[in-house]
Scaffold this active site. Structure first.
Site, PDB file in Angstrom:
ATOM      1  CG  HIS A  38      -1.850  -1.111   1.365  1.00 38.57           C
ATOM      2  ND1 HIS A  38      -1.694  -2.109   2.296  1.00 38.57           N
ATOM      3  CD2 HIS A  38      -2.986  -1.421   0.692  1.00 38.57           C
ATOM      4  CE1 HIS A  38      -2.697  -2.970   2.198  1.00 38.57           C
ATOM      5  NE2 HIS A  38      -3.485  -2.591   1.228  1.00 38.57           N
ATOM      6  CD  GLN A 154      -8.910  -4.833  -6.607  1.00 37.00           C
ATOM      7  OE1 GLN A 154      -9.653  -5.431  -5.853  1.00 37.00           O
ATOM      8  NE2 GLN A 154      -7.873  -4.145  -6.161  1.00 37.00           N
TER       9      GLN A 154
HETATM   10  P1  AMP Z   1      -6.373  -4.118  -0.390  1.00 33.56           P
HETATM   11  O1  AMP Z   1      -6.256  -3.292   0.837  1.00 33.56           O
HETATM   12  O2  AMP Z   1      -5.829  -5.506  -0.251  1.00 33.56           O
HETATM   13  O3  AMP Z   1      -7.750  -4.075  -1.003  1.00 33.56           O
HETATM   14  O4  AMP Z   1      -5.419  -3.449  -1.448  1.00 33.56           O
HETATM   15  C1  AMP Z   1      -5.522  -2.073  -1.769  1.00 33.56           C
HETATM   16  C2  AMP Z   1      -4.651  -1.784  -2.959  1.00 33.56           C
HETATM   17  O5  AMP Z   1      -3.298  -2.129  -2.650  1.00 33.56           O
HETATM   18  C3  AMP Z   1      -5.044  -2.630  -4.195  1.00 33.56           C
HETATM   19  O6  AMP Z   1      -4.944  -1.819  -5.339  1.00 33.56           O
HETATM   20  C4  AMP Z   1      -4.019  -3.719  -4.177  1.00 33.56           C
HETATM   21  O7  AMP Z   1      -3.767  -4.254  -5.460  1.00 33.56           O
HETATM   22  C5  AMP Z   1      -2.797  -2.984  -3.647  1.00 33.56           C
HETATM   23  N1  AMP Z   1      -1.828  -3.930  -3.094  1.00 33.56           N
HETATM   24  C6  AMP Z   1      -2.056  -4.889  -2.153  1.00 33.56           C
HETATM   25  N2  AMP Z   1      -0.938  -5.613  -1.939  1.00 33.56           N
HETATM   26  C7  AMP Z   1       0.012  -5.102  -2.763  1.00 33.56           C
HETATM   27  C8  AMP Z   1       1.378  -5.427  -3.014  1.00 33.56           C
HETATM   28  N3  AMP Z   1       2.003  -6.414  -2.376  1.00 33.56           N
HETATM   29  N4  AMP Z   1       2.062  -4.695  -3.914  1.00 33.56           N
HETATM   30  C9  AMP Z   1       1.437  -3.677  -4.576  1.00 33.56           C
HETATM   31  N5  AMP Z   1       0.150  -3.329  -4.392  1.00 33.56           N
HETATM   32  C10 AMP Z   1      -0.552  -4.031  -3.490  1.00 33.56           C
END
Ligand code: AMP
Length: 286
Positions: A38, A154
């Protein structure tokens, strides 16, 4: 100075103030339990956009299992602190009642993009994602929105949704951030116990080998994925749910690899479902 707001009205007011003074609005939607993945989205937004708005909302609509929703970590204070350190201007952390005061009658229906992988195994998941992202875009009205390539399907769904609905926002994809041993960072990783954690890296190992096979000239998707699925150790705690080669735009399975594809996988490690993906580029034909 970071501000935390929990109502749509307050958020709209503060975004309007910022728009007058700072220019472009960068938006990072999250479900909280923030980690370095994030942070990388937020840092990218800080470099490109005038101010950064982060939403923290665990969206019930996109969960297909009640226990997953219940067990989802919600460390709001730590999340806000990280946002403060990263120079975020506004955190929007609404309650479920604020986002869904009544049960919605309208949902965004996702087409073929949701037929495979997470769309197939998690019924209603992408409808829930698309619906909340469209609502958040209407609430924040960002100029740019940042999404991780970690959730490649997504990202493809969101890109196609803004195209099909003419939403005036630029979608920026950000590369996956990994732990030193290669495991993709995820809010769900904290659920892995000490015995499960080392097993979790096997998905990325298999995906990297798939990419190497494609790079080396292999073209039969079933042969490649069949072969590399064997890299997942035979362990009762592990269950490989998917290992597929798909088209990067429409996420349909590819049988014969001629153009760049995404190798995507889902692995159950104990009670935790982990996903990951790697882009694969075939050897240039002579
Ligand atoms: P989430 O809180 O899991 O819904 O993720 C929020 C955003 O952070 C989404 O756009 C995810 O794709 C991105 N995200 C989650 N994990 C990672 C990661 N390891 N590397 C890059 N982006 C991430």
């Amino acid at each position: 100075m970071l501000e935390v707001v929990d109502t749509i009205e307050a958020l709209r007011g503060r975004v309007a103030d910022h728009r007058r003074s700072t220019g472009s609005i960068g938006f990072v939607p999250t479900m909280g339990a923030l980690h370095a993945g994030h942070a990388s989205l937020i840092e990218r937004a800080r470099r490109k956009s005038g101010i950064v708005v982060v939403s923290i909302f665990v969206n019930p609509l996109q969960f297909d299992r009640a226990d997953d929703l219940e067990r989802y970590p919600r460390p709001l204070d730590a999340d806000v602190e990280l946002c403060r350190r990263l120079g975020v201007a506004l955190v929007f952390a609404p309650s479920v009642a604020e986002m869904y005061p009544v049960k919605p009658e309208f949902l965004v229906q996702v087409g073929r993009l949701a037929n495979h992988l997470c769309g197939k195994h998690r019924p209603g998941h992408f409808e829930g994602v698309a619906t909340v992202v469209l609502k958040l875009f209407e609430i924040v009205r960002p100029d740019e929105a940042y999404f991780g390539e970690k959730d490649a399907q997504q990202l493809a769904v969101v890109r196609r949704m803004v195209t099909d609905f003419n939403v005036p926002v630029r979608i920026v994809g950000v590369p996956t951030v990994r732990e030193p041993d290669g495991l993709a960072m995820s809010s769900r990783n904290v659920r892995l116990n000490a015995a499960e954690r080392p097993l979790a890296t096997s998905l990325y190992t298999a995906l990297r080998k798939v990419a190497a096979d494609v790079q080396a000239g292999a073209t039969s998707a079933p042969a490649i994925t069949g072969q590399e699925a064997t890299l997942i150790p035979a362990d009762e705690r592990l269950r490989l749910e998917d290992l597929e080669l798909v088209d990067p735009d429409d996420f349909q399975p590819v049988e014969t690899v001629t153009d760049p594809v995404i190798a995507a996988g889902a692995l159950w490690v104990g009670n935790t479902r982990l996903i990951d993906n790697v882009r694969c580029t075939p050897r240039a034909r002579s």
